[in-house]
Design a protein around this motif. Sequence first.
Motif, PDB file in Angstrom:
ATOM      1  N   LEU A  56       3.599   9.762   0.005  1.00 46.23           N
ATOM      2  CA  LEU A  56       4.057  10.102   1.351  1.00 46.23           C
ATOM      3  C   LEU A  56       4.710   8.922   2.054  1.00 46.23           C
ATOM      4  O   LEU A  56       5.465   9.101   3.003  1.00 46.23           O
ATOM      5  N   GLY A  57       4.373   7.718   1.612  1.00 45.61           N
ATOM      6  CA  GLY A  57       4.932   6.548   2.272  1.00 45.61           C
ATOM      7  C   GLY A  57       4.377   5.264   1.707  1.00 45.61           C
ATOM      8  O   GLY A  57       3.537   5.273   0.803  1.00 45.61           O
ATOM      9  N   SER A  64       7.986   9.427   4.097  1.00 48.01           N
ATOM     10  CA  SER A  64       8.824  10.571   3.767  1.00 48.01           C
ATOM     11  C   SER A  64       8.983  11.418   5.034  1.00 48.01           C
ATOM     12  O   SER A  64       8.098  11.409   5.898  1.00 48.01           O
ATOM     13  N   PRO A  65      10.081  12.137   5.159  1.00 53.40           N
ATOM     14  CA  PRO A  65      10.232  12.990   6.353  1.00 53.40           C
ATOM     15  C   PRO A  65       9.054  13.957   6.534  1.00 53.40           C
ATOM     16  O   PRO A  65       8.616  14.191   7.656  1.00 53.40           O
ATOM     17  N   GLN A 119       0.833  -1.207   0.000  1.00 56.64           N
ATOM     18  CA  GLN A 119       0.000   0.000   0.000  1.00 56.64           C
ATOM     19  C   GLN A 119       0.868   1.258   0.000  1.00 56.64           C
ATOM     20  O   GLN A 119       1.985   1.251   0.525  1.00 56.64           O
ATOM     21  N   VAL A 120       0.337   2.342  -0.559  1.00 55.10           N
ATOM     22  CA  VAL A 120       1.004   3.644  -0.518  1.00 55.10           C
ATOM     23  C   VAL A 120       0.025   4.697  -0.010  1.00 55.10           C
ATOM     24  O   VAL A 120      -1.188   4.562  -0.164  1.00 55.10           O
ATOM     25  N   ALA A 121       0.589   5.741   0.591  1.00 52.26           N
ATOM     26  CA  ALA A 121      -0.192   6.922   0.967  1.00 52.26           C
ATOM     27  C   ALA A 121       0.182   8.028  -0.004  1.00 52.26           C
ATOM     28  O   ALA A 121       1.363   8.235  -0.293  1.00 52.26           O
TER      29      ALA A 121
END
Length: 159
Positions: free
Chosen positions: A60-61, A85-86, A51-53
């Motif tokens: 984002l991640g 991501s930061p 999965q990704v955000a």
Amino acid sequence: MIVRPARAEDAAALVALWNPWIENTAITFSTELKTETGLAADIATRGPAFQVAEAEGALLGLATFFPFRAGPGYARTKEHTIILSPAARGRGAGRALMSTLEEVARGQGVHSLFAGVSAENPEGVAFHTAIGFRETARLPQVGYKFGRWMDLVLMQKFL
């Protein structure tokens, strides 16, 4: 922000997101950089378990799970990875990713998820604790990176 299954076309952005953590930090013991081809293959193999955000077109991640160990007796136990991501840290992306990943895991009959967290990543330990994982083991000096030995914290959550 939305959480969705990763797609092959996300591979380049995921490489850009993941590789700085590999190169510059001890949150992963890996020194092998991710490649677009390798990540595209992982996405194809894992399907909804990757999965990704995403927000405003930017990733984002990611969160993904994979076999904990080989063999049929371990089929309902998985290990996961989450990378943000930061800029995404502290904004709910991690919780949203893990919530979705746990839903996918339950749907696939997974009984428990493990996290292998570097002891040099106290934020990772705190995050996992906050979402219901519990430390089950601390393995001393099993990781080696940047010329030093590091401990691994194993954390587990029953679904």
